[in-house]
Design a protein around this motif. Structure first.
Motif, mmCIF file in Angstrom:
data_model
loop_
_atom_site.group_PDB
_atom_site.id
_atom_site.type_symbol
_atom_site.label_atom_id
_atom_site.label_comp_id
_atom_site.label_asym_id
_atom_site.label_seq_id
_atom_site.Cartn_x
_atom_site.Cartn_y
_atom_site.Cartn_z
ATOM 1 N N ALA A 139 19.484 -23.629 5.636
ATOM 2 C CA ALA A 139 19.107 -24.149 4.312
ATOM 3 C C ALA A 139 19.864 -23.402 3.217
ATOM 4 O O ALA A 139 20.284 -23.997 2.225
ATOM 5 N N TRP A 140 20.087 -22.101 3.429
ATOM 6 C CA TRP A 140 20.863 -21.317 2.469
ATOM 7 C C TRP A 140 22.307 -21.818 2.403
ATOM 8 O O TRP A 140 22.943 -21.735 1.362
ATOM 9 N N SER A 141 22.824 -22.269 3.528
ATOM 10 C CA SER A 141 24.242 -22.632 3.572
ATOM 11 C C SER A 141 24.492 -24.051 3.073
ATOM 12 O O SER A 141 25.632 -24.439 2.884
ATOM 13 N N CYS A 142 23.427 -24.827 2.871
ATOM 14 C CA CYS A 142 23.590 -26.224 2.442
ATOM 15 C C CYS A 142 23.630 -26.299 0.923
ATOM 16 O O CYS A 142 22.689 -25.875 0.256
ATOM 17 N N PRO A 143 24.730 -26.860 0.353
ATOM 18 C CA PRO A 143 24.808 -26.946 -1.117
ATOM 19 C C PRO A 143 23.841 -27.978 -1.693
ATOM 20 O O PRO A 143 23.582 -27.958 -2.893
ATOM 21 N N TYR A 144 23.375 -28.902 -0.843
ATOM 22 C CA TYR A 144 22.680 -30.087 -1.352
ATOM 23 C C TYR A 144 21.155 -30.008 -1.266
ATOM 24 O O TYR A 144 20.465 -30.940 -1.658
ATOM 25 N N GLY A 145 20.645 -28.929 -0.727
ATOM 26 C CA GLY A 145 19.184 -28.836 -0.601
ATOM 27 C C GLY A 145 18.623 -29.863 0.357
ATOM 28 O O GLY A 145 17.524 -30.377 0.156
ATOM 29 N N ALA A 146 19.394 -30.157 1.415
ATOM 30 C CA ALA A 146 18.978 -31.214 2.337
ATOM 31 C C ALA A 146 17.986 -30.734 3.382
ATOM 32 O O ALA A 146 17.398 -31.542 4.081
ATOM 33 N N ARG A 147 17.853 -29.417 3.509
ATOM 34 C CA ARG A 147 16.982 -28.893 4.573
ATOM 35 C C ARG A 147 15.807 -28.154 3.960
ATOM 36 O O ARG A 147 15.978 -27.368 3.040
ATOM 37 N N GLU A 148 14.631 -28.405 4.485
ATOM 38 C CA GLU A 148 13.438 -27.714 4.012
ATOM 39 C C GLU A 148 12.699 -27.129 5.208
ATOM 40 O O GLU A 148 12.481 -27.810 6.203
ATOM 41 N N LEU A 149 12.325 -25.851 5.082
ATOM 42 C CA LEU A 149 11.572 -25.182 6.140
ATOM 43 C C LEU A 149 10.116 -25.600 6.013
ATOM 44 O O LEU A 149 9.479 -25.342 4.989
ATOM 45 N N ASP A 150 9.595 -26.260 7.053
ATOM 46 C CA ASP A 150 8.200 -26.700 6.990
ATOM 47 C C ASP A 150 7.284 -25.488 6.977
ATOM 48 O O ASP A 150 7.358 -24.631 7.851
ATOM 49 N N GLN A 151 6.419 -25.426 5.957
ATOM 50 C CA GLN A 151 5.621 -24.222 5.744
ATOM 51 C C GLN A 151 4.455 -24.119 6.730
ATOM 52 O O GLN A 151 3.886 -23.053 6.896
ATOM 53 N N ALA A 152 4.116 -25.213 7.385
ATOM 54 C CA ALA A 152 3.054 -25.146 8.398
ATOM 55 C C ALA A 152 3.643 -24.848 9.773
ATOM 56 O O ALA A 152 3.143 -23.997 10.499
ATOM 57 N N ALA A 153 4.730 -25.551 10.123
ATOM 58 C CA ALA A 153 5.286 -25.404 11.475
ATOM 59 C C ALA A 153 6.283 -24.251 11.570
ATOM 60 O O ALA A 153 6.555 -23.763 12.671
ATOM 61 N N GLY A 154 6.858 -23.817 10.454
ATOM 62 C CA GLY A 154 7.822 -22.720 10.470
ATOM 63 C C GLY A 154 9.170 -23.096 11.046
ATOM 64 O O GLY A 154 9.947 -22.223 11.419
ATOM 65 N N VAL A 155 9.451 -24.380 11.155
ATOM 66 C CA VAL A 155 10.756 -24.818 11.664
ATOM 67 C C VAL A 155 11.457 -25.669 10.605
ATOM 68 O O VAL A 155 10.824 -26.209 9.703
ATOM 69 N N MET A 156 12.790 -25.773 10.734
ATOM 70 C CA MET A 156 13.592 -26.460 9.728
ATOM 71 C C MET A 156 13.509 -27.968 9.940
ATOM 72 O O MET A 156 13.648 -28.450 11.059
ATOM 73 N N LYS A 157 13.285 -28.689 8.847
ATOM 74 C CA LYS A 157 13.224 -30.144 8.905
ATOM 75 C C LYS A 157 14.390 -30.721 8.098
ATOM 76 O O LYS A 157 14.782 -30.157 7.081
ATOM 77 N N LYS A 158 14.939 -31.820 8.573
ATOM 78 C CA LYS A 158 16.014 -32.489 7.844
ATOM 79 C C LYS A 158 16.085 -33.950 8.241
ATOM 80 O O LYS A 158 15.493 -34.347 9.252
ATOM 81 N N CYS A 159 16.831 -34.717 7.460
ATOM 82 C CA CYS A 159 17.067 -36.138 7.749
ATOM 83 C C CYS A 159 17.741 -36.294 9.098
ATOM 84 O O CYS A 159 18.732 -35.622 9.382
ATOM 85 N N THR A 160 17.228 -37.192 9.928
ATOM 86 C CA THR A 160 17.845 -37.462 11.240
ATOM 87 C C THR A 160 18.610 -38.783 11.207
ATOM 88 O O THR A 160 19.051 -39.266 12.248
ATOM 89 N N LEU A 161 18.741 -39.357 10.032
ATOM 90 C CA LEU A 161 19.249 -40.715 9.871
ATOM 91 C C LEU A 161 18.372 -41.685 10.679
ATOM 92 O O LEU A 161 18.833 -42.712 11.174
#
Lengths: 265, 291
Positions: A139-161
């Motif tokens: 998420a730090w490396s993404c310029p677009y803010g496309a990834r969000e760390l789910d605060q309940a599951a503790g894993v990274m979530k993103k668009c899967t198309l």
């Protein structure tokens, strides 16, 4: 028939570790038409709905009914105002933003566990949640803010198309597009293969001057944005203008007297 | 960027620990037998303690062992490998010295080099990020390495090493702060390039995508409390650099002043590292018209 496992759609990618594929057979992605988007947020809601009830950890909300609600979303609509350099009226631009499935995706190479990967066959960037440690570096490396760390599951979530829609033969063919595309009431979102120059998305990009976001970051995004068309300008000369012109600039008669009397007070 | 205590403690103490291991590896100082125990204990406690602190930053630490798998592309994975290999090499070096009274200078020198490479891999987790222009420069790594050597010299109670490496780190720090302040603008990132709407005119945020906060804003768009940055820089510079150098100059080879030097250095470096994160602006803030 929504409960298909994500695994069924994950064919290759893992073996290449977090090294990016040299080329991908297809380049699946979205074209987002900034001229057409009305900012209704329907894509935001349908994305959250589909992706919270299908593969992987749900997209949690924190303090949803409290004073400080927040939550995980894979697609968000920003709204900007553009003030032309030449003066005149500002223009409002609604701006949906989700993962751009970059060709040179920095989020993939930084991943220490191999959870983050880009598929060789279609270029989709995915997260294997079973391998994610939630370090947040992608998420730090993404310029677009496309990834969000789910605060309940503790894993990274993103668009899967919507990988569990586009290849899902249990769905009617018309539904085999990402949820946001299927939902958009304005037709502002288009899904297709950018590797095929004859695809609808490739033609749209060629015709309308599709652009990359933050190209100076060197990520080579697959998703493209179509710039808003120029606004119509009002004509200077109006046929009815002579008729509607004020007859007298200064009041006469009684009003003229009143004007002077009031000024003299 | 959000200055999380876990990553501040991780970078500060693992840097000091591996820095001290570097000095112990090259034999400055070179205690023998059980007398060496407290030296290695402090070095390992700091290095390992820092690494443990870093795991508190993980959302899903049960998969932590998988972090060793992607060394071909990932600096975090390389850091994990280098930390374990360095601690193993220096562990053998220390155990042979303490328990068997055998000194192995070649292994110590190899361990010292590996310790510095470990600090380099730590720095590259930040320096690699194009999205954070302030960090995305080789001087980020240079400062991490000089600080490890300088902090290690304070722990080693070596006056020349302290004056030399803390002095060089101070010079690097001045450049890093000054150049870092300008790099975001120099790279040309703006709300216009972020949105691609620059051809149409001047862009500003009209309505945010969400009324509350989210992960992106709390993690990467940390804008509060920067107002005291200049004061904190001065405090950090005096405590982390000036004071330890002065103490090293007046102490000669006396030991007690080095404890004071270490304490002020650590307080100064904690402030410096807080600024390292709090002042770092991520380009994603442009989509929120914030930096």
């Amino acid at each position: 028939m929504h409960s298909l496992s994500m695994k069924q759609f994950m064919v290759t990618g893992i073996n290449d570790m977090t090294q990016l594929p040299q080329t991908t057979d297809k380049k699946l992605g979205l074209v987002i038409d900034l001229d057409t988007c009305v900012g209704c947020q329907a894509c935001v809601i349908s994305c959250k709905g589909w992706n919270t009830e299908n593969y992987g950890a749900p997209l949690s909300d924190m303090d949803a009914y409290g004073a400080n609600p927040s939550g995980t979303f894979l697609n968000r609509v920003h709204s900007f105002e553009v003030q032309p350099d030449t003066g005149g009226c500002a223009q409002t631009v609604h701006f949906p933003k989700s993962c751009l499935h970059c060709e040179d995706a920095p989020c993939v190479t930084v991943c220490p566990t191999g959870a983050s990967y880009k598929r060789g066959e279609d270029g989709i960037v995915l997260v294997d949640e079973d391998a994610c440690i939630g370090c947040g570096l992608c998420a730090w490396s993404c310029p677009y803010g496309a990834r969000e760390l789910d605060q309940a599951a503790g894993v990274m979530k993103k668009c899967t198309l919507c990988i569990d829609r586009i290849y899902n033969e249990n769905l009617p063919e018309v539904d085999r597009v990402p949820s946001c595309v299927r939902t958009c009431p304005a037709g502002a979102r288009h899904f297709g293969d950018f590797a095929d120059p004859d695809s609808d998305v490739s033609k749209l990009v060629a015709e309308r001057g599709g652009m990359d976001l933050m190209p100076e970051q060197g990520t080579k995004p697959v998703n493209k944005y179509l710039p808003p068309r120029p606004k119509d300008t009002l004509q200077e000369v109006d046929a009815s203008a002579p008729i509607l012109n004020p007859v007298a600039e200064t009041p006469k008669g009684f009003l003229g007297w009143l004007d002077k009397a009031l000024e003299a007070l | 960027m959000h200055p999380a205590p876990s990553v501040i403690f991780f970078t500060v103490f693992s840097g000091l620990g591996f820095g001290f291991l570097t000095w112990l590896g090259v034999g400055i100082p070179a205690p023998q037998g059980w007398a060496a125990f407290p030296y290695f204990f402090v070095a390992f406690a700091m290095a390992v303690g820092g690494l443990i602190a870093s795991t508190f930053h993980l959302g899903n630490p049960k998969n932590a062992l998988k972090a060793f798998s992607q060394w071909r592309t990932s600096w975090l994975s390389r850091e994990a490998w280098m930390a374990v290999l360095t601690l193993s090499a220096m562990g053998i070096f220390a155990a042979a010295n303490i328990f068997l009274n055998i000194s192995m200078p070649p292994l110590g020198i190899i361990g010292a080099i590996m310790a510095l490479i470990t600090v380099y891999t730590t720095s590259m987790m930040y320096a690699q990020l194009k999205t954070v222009p302030r960090w995305n420069h080789w001087t980020t790594s240079l400062l991490f390495i000089l600080l490890a050597l300088g902090g290690g010299a304070i722990l080693a109670a070596d006056s020349l090493g302290t004056i030399l490496f803390i002095g060089l780190a101070a010079l690097a720090q001045i450049y890093v702060w000054d150049a870092g302040d300008k790099r975001f603008a120099k790279r040309g990132h703006s709300i216009e390039t972020a949105t691609g709407l620059g051809d149409m005119g001047k862009v500003r945020m009209y309505e945010a995508p969400h009324s509350g906060t989210n992960y992106l804003l709390t993690e990467m768009v940390y804008v509060i409390a920067r107002k005291h940055a200049i004061k904190l820089r001065i405090i950090a510079f005096i405590l982390a650099y000036i004071a330890p150098m002065l103490l090293a100059i007046i102490s000669g080879r006396g030991f007690d002043l080095y404890i004071l030097a270490l304490i002020v250095h650590i307080v100064g470096i904690l402030a410096q590292r807080w600024l390292f994160f709090a002042e770092a602006e991520h380009v994603v803030g442009l989509y929120y018209d914030k930096r």
